[in-house]
Design a protein around this motif. Structure first.
Motif, PDB file in Angstrom:
ATOM      1  N   SER A 106     -22.120 -28.004 -15.741  1.00 29.19           N
ATOM      2  CA  SER A 106     -22.495 -27.668 -14.371  1.00 29.19           C
ATOM      3  C   SER A 106     -23.498 -28.661 -13.802  1.00 29.19           C
ATOM      4  O   SER A 106     -23.388 -29.069 -12.644  1.00 29.19           O
ATOM      5  CB  SER A 106     -23.087 -26.256 -14.310  1.00 29.19           C
ATOM      6  OG  SER A 106     -22.111 -25.309 -14.666  1.00 29.19           O
ATOM      7  N   VAL A 107     -24.459 -29.058 -14.607  1.00 30.31           N
ATOM      8  CA  VAL A 107     -25.464 -30.022 -14.152  1.00 30.31           C
ATOM      9  C   VAL A 107     -24.849 -31.421 -14.048  1.00 30.31           C
ATOM     10  O   VAL A 107     -25.052 -32.130 -13.065  1.00 30.31           O
ATOM     11  CB  VAL A 107     -26.689 -30.049 -15.090  1.00 30.31           C
ATOM     12  CG1 VAL A 107     -27.659 -31.136 -14.696  1.00 30.31           C
ATOM     13  CG2 VAL A 107     -27.381 -28.689 -15.094  1.00 30.31           C
ATOM     14  N   MET A 108     -24.080 -31.806 -15.048  1.00 30.60           N
ATOM     15  CA  MET A 108     -23.508 -33.149 -15.079  1.00 30.60           C
ATOM     16  C   MET A 108     -22.506 -33.393 -13.953  1.00 30.60           C
ATOM     17  O   MET A 108     -22.412 -34.509 -13.445  1.00 30.60           O
ATOM     18  CB  MET A 108     -22.838 -33.397 -16.433  1.00 30.60           C
ATOM     19  CG  MET A 108     -23.816 -33.540 -17.564  1.00 30.60           C
ATOM     20  SD  MET A 108     -23.045 -33.637 -19.206  1.00 30.60           S
ATOM     21  CE  MET A 108     -21.809 -34.883 -18.951  1.00 30.60           C
ATOM     22  N   ASP A 109     -21.763 -32.355 -13.583  1.00 31.64           N
ATOM     23  CA  ASP A 109     -20.734 -32.507 -12.548  1.00 31.64           C
ATOM     24  C   ASP A 109     -21.274 -32.391 -11.128  1.00 31.64           C
ATOM     25  O   ASP A 109     -20.550 -32.635 -10.174  1.00 31.64           O
ATOM     26  CB  ASP A 109     -19.629 -31.477 -12.752  1.00 31.64           C
ATOM     27  CG  ASP A 109     -18.797 -31.748 -14.001  1.00 31.64           C
ATOM     28  OD1 ASP A 109     -18.953 -32.843 -14.600  1.00 31.64           O
ATOM     29  OD2 ASP A 109     -18.007 -30.870 -14.382  1.00 31.64           O
ATOM     30  N   ALA A 110     -22.525 -32.017 -10.995  1.00 32.63           N
ATOM     31  CA  ALA A 110     -23.117 -31.823  -9.668  1.00 32.63           C
ATOM     32  C   ALA A 110     -23.410 -33.175  -9.020  1.00 32.63           C
ATOM     33  O   ALA A 110     -23.797 -34.126  -9.689  1.00 32.63           O
ATOM     34  CB  ALA A 110     -24.402 -31.014  -9.773  1.00 32.63           C
ATOM     35  N   HIS A 111     -23.237 -33.220  -7.725  1.00 32.62           N
ATOM     36  CA  HIS A 111     -23.547 -34.430  -6.963  1.00 32.62           C
ATOM     37  C   HIS A 111     -24.886 -34.308  -6.254  1.00 32.62           C
ATOM     38  O   HIS A 111     -25.231 -35.130  -5.420  1.00 32.62           O
ATOM     39  CB  HIS A 111     -22.436 -34.717  -5.949  1.00 32.62           C
ATOM     40  CG  HIS A 111     -21.120 -34.983  -6.612  1.00 32.62           C
ATOM     41  ND1 HIS A 111     -20.868 -36.126  -7.341  1.00 32.62           N
ATOM     42  CD2 HIS A 111     -19.992 -34.243  -6.677  1.00 32.62           C
ATOM     43  CE1 HIS A 111     -19.639 -36.083  -7.811  1.00 32.62           C
ATOM     44  NE2 HIS A 111     -19.089 -34.949  -7.430  1.00 32.62           N
ATOM     45  N   GLU A 112     -25.616 -33.243  -6.575  1.00 27.98           N
ATOM     46  CA  GLU A 112     -26.933 -33.023  -6.009  1.00 27.98           C
ATOM     47  C   GLU A 112     -27.813 -32.377  -7.073  1.00 27.98           C
ATOM     48  O   GLU A 112     -27.334 -31.974  -8.115  1.00 27.98           O
ATOM     49  CB  GLU A 112     -26.863 -32.129  -4.757  1.00 27.98           C
ATOM     50  CG  GLU A 112     -26.440 -30.682  -5.036  1.00 27.98           C
ATOM     51  CD  GLU A 112     -24.940 -30.445  -4.991  1.00 27.98           C
ATOM     52  OE1 GLU A 112     -24.197 -31.348  -4.567  1.00 27.98           O
ATOM     53  OE2 GLU A 112     -24.506 -29.370  -5.388  1.00 27.98           O
ATOM     54  N   HIS A 113     -29.094 -32.298  -6.792  1.00 28.93           N
ATOM     55  CA  HIS A 113     -30.018 -31.614  -7.695  1.00 28.93           C
ATOM     56  C   HIS A 113     -29.793 -30.116  -7.550  1.00 28.93           C
ATOM     57  O   HIS A 113     -29.689 -29.604  -6.437  1.00 28.93           O
ATOM     58  CB  HIS A 113     -31.463 -31.945  -7.357  1.00 28.93           C
ATOM     59  CG  HIS A 113     -31.755 -33.411  -7.368  1.00 28.93           C
ATOM     60  ND1 HIS A 113     -31.498 -34.216  -8.456  1.00 28.93           N
ATOM     61  CD2 HIS A 113     -32.281 -34.213  -6.434  1.00 28.93           C
ATOM     62  CE1 HIS A 113     -31.861 -35.448  -8.188  1.00 28.93           C
ATOM     63  NE2 HIS A 113     -32.344 -35.488  -6.961  1.00 28.93           N
ATOM     64  N   LEU A 114     -29.727 -29.420  -8.665  1.00 28.98           N
ATOM     65  CA  LEU A 114     -29.451 -27.985  -8.648  1.00 28.98           C
ATOM     66  C   LEU A 114     -30.645 -27.181  -9.129  1.00 28.98           C
ATOM     67  O   LEU A 114     -31.323 -27.577 -10.074  1.00 28.98           O
ATOM     68  CB  LEU A 114     -28.264 -27.669  -9.562  1.00 28.98           C
ATOM     69  CG  LEU A 114     -26.917 -28.295  -9.243  1.00 28.98           C
ATOM     70  CD1 LEU A 114     -25.912 -27.928 -10.316  1.00 28.98           C
ATOM     71  CD2 LEU A 114     -26.435 -27.854  -7.875  1.00 28.98           C
ATOM     72  N   SER A 115     -30.853 -26.033  -8.502  1.00 25.49           N
ATOM     73  CA  SER A 115     -31.826 -25.078  -9.011  1.00 25.49           C
ATOM     74  C   SER A 115     -31.189 -24.356 -10.202  1.00 25.49           C
ATOM     75  O   SER A 115     -29.970 -24.421 -10.413  1.00 25.49           O
ATOM     76  CB  SER A 115     -32.181 -24.059  -7.926  1.00 25.49           C
ATOM     77  OG  SER A 115     -31.050 -23.248  -7.641  1.00 25.49           O
ATOM     78  N   ALA A 116     -31.999 -23.668 -10.964  1.00 26.75           N
ATOM     79  CA  ALA A 116     -31.477 -22.906 -12.102  1.00 26.75           C
ATOM     80  C   ALA A 116     -30.479 -21.854 -11.629  1.00 26.75           C
ATOM     81  O   ALA A 116     -29.467 -21.605 -12.295  1.00 26.75           O
ATOM     82  CB  ALA A 116     -32.621 -22.263 -12.878  1.00 26.75           C
ATOM     83  N   ASP A 117     -30.745 -21.231 -10.471  1.00 26.69           N
ATOM     84  CA  ASP A 117     -29.808 -20.232  -9.947  1.00 26.69           C
ATOM     85  C   ASP A 117     -28.467 -20.856  -9.582  1.00 26.69           C
ATOM     86  O   ASP A 117     -27.412 -20.265  -9.828  1.00 26.69           O
ATOM     87  CB  ASP A 117     -30.397 -19.526  -8.722  1.00 26.69           C
ATOM     88  CG  ASP A 117     -31.448 -18.496  -9.101  1.00 26.69           C
ATOM     89  OD1 ASP A 117     -31.410 -17.987 -10.240  1.00 26.69           O
ATOM     90  OD2 ASP A 117     -32.308 -18.197  -8.254  1.00 26.69           O
ATOM     91  N   ALA A 118     -28.488 -22.061  -9.022  1.00 29.23           N
ATOM     92  CA  ALA A 118     -27.242 -22.753  -8.688  1.00 29.23           C
ATOM     93  C   ALA A 118     -26.481 -23.123  -9.952  1.00 29.23           C
ATOM     94  O   ALA A 118     -25.252 -23.011 -10.013  1.00 29.23           O
ATOM     95  CB  ALA A 118     -27.525 -23.979  -7.841  1.00 29.23           C
TER      96      ALA A 118
ATOM     97  N   LYS B 176     -24.788 -19.975 -11.252  1.00 27.25           N
ATOM     98  CA  LYS B 176     -23.565 -19.631 -10.509  1.00 27.25           C
ATOM     99  C   LYS B 176     -22.397 -20.523 -10.912  1.00 27.25           C
ATOM    100  O   LYS B 176     -21.274 -20.051 -11.094  1.00 27.25           O
ATOM    101  CB  LYS B 176     -23.817 -19.726  -9.005  1.00 27.25           C
ATOM    102  CG  LYS B 176     -24.700 -18.619  -8.489  1.00 27.25           C
ATOM    103  CD  LYS B 176     -25.032 -18.799  -7.029  1.00 27.25           C
ATOM    104  CE  LYS B 176     -26.035 -17.744  -6.580  1.00 27.25           C
ATOM    105  NZ  LYS B 176     -26.517 -17.979  -5.224  1.00 27.25           N
ATOM    106  N   ARG B 177     -22.649 -21.818 -11.056  1.00 30.31           N
ATOM    107  CA  ARG B 177     -21.586 -22.746 -11.462  1.00 30.31           C
ATOM    108  C   ARG B 177     -21.151 -22.474 -12.907  1.00 30.31           C
ATOM    109  O   ARG B 177     -19.963 -22.482 -13.211  1.00 30.31           O
ATOM    110  CB  ARG B 177     -22.060 -24.185 -11.340  1.00 30.31           C
ATOM    111  CG  ARG B 177     -22.154 -24.652  -9.915  1.00 30.31           C
ATOM    112  CD  ARG B 177     -22.761 -26.052  -9.874  1.00 30.31           C
ATOM    113  NE  ARG B 177     -22.866 -26.527  -8.516  1.00 30.31           N
ATOM    114  CZ  ARG B 177     -22.324 -27.647  -8.081  1.00 30.31           C
ATOM    115  NH1 ARG B 177     -21.666 -28.433  -8.906  1.00 30.31           N
ATOM    116  NH2 ARG B 177     -22.458 -28.005  -6.834  1.00 30.31           N
ATOM    117  N   ALA B 178     -22.121 -22.269 -13.783  1.00 30.48           N
ATOM    118  CA  ALA B 178     -21.811 -22.037 -15.193  1.00 30.48           C
ATOM    119  C   ALA B 178     -21.043 -20.727 -15.371  1.00 30.48           C
ATOM    120  O   ALA B 178     -20.146 -20.639 -16.218  1.00 30.48           O
ATOM    121  CB  ALA B 178     -23.088 -22.019 -16.022  1.00 30.48           C
TER     122      ALA B 178
END
Length: 83
Positions: A25-37, A40-42
């Protein structure tokens, strides 16, 4: 997915489906993510992932210097992959 497994193994962490979902979820993101984001992705990748697993995994990866945590002005912490 192999990259996520390699990252976890590099940190001496067992690559469980939940941890793999968090890392992916973190690696595939194109932006900085909060833990809540990240949660949700995970959750979409692994239905059994818990919020505690997300926070614990993110904090372990920051400690191992795989991820970087950044605190924003709004006192929200976001996570960034150091790749």
């Amino acid at each position: 997915m192999n990259r996520a497994i390699e990252m976890l193994e590099q940190c001496s962490l067992t690559p469980t489906p939940q941890r793999i979902a968090v890392v992916k979820s973190v690696m595939d993101a194109h932006e900085h993510l909060s833990a809540d984001a990240v949660f949700k992705r995970a959750k979409r990748l692994c239905h059994s992932v818990s919020r505690a697993t997300v926070y614990n995994t993110l904090n372990l990866l920051v400690k191992k210097e795989i991820l970087r945590a950044q605190v924003l002005l709004e006192e929200t912490t976001v996570f960034d992959a150091n790749t």
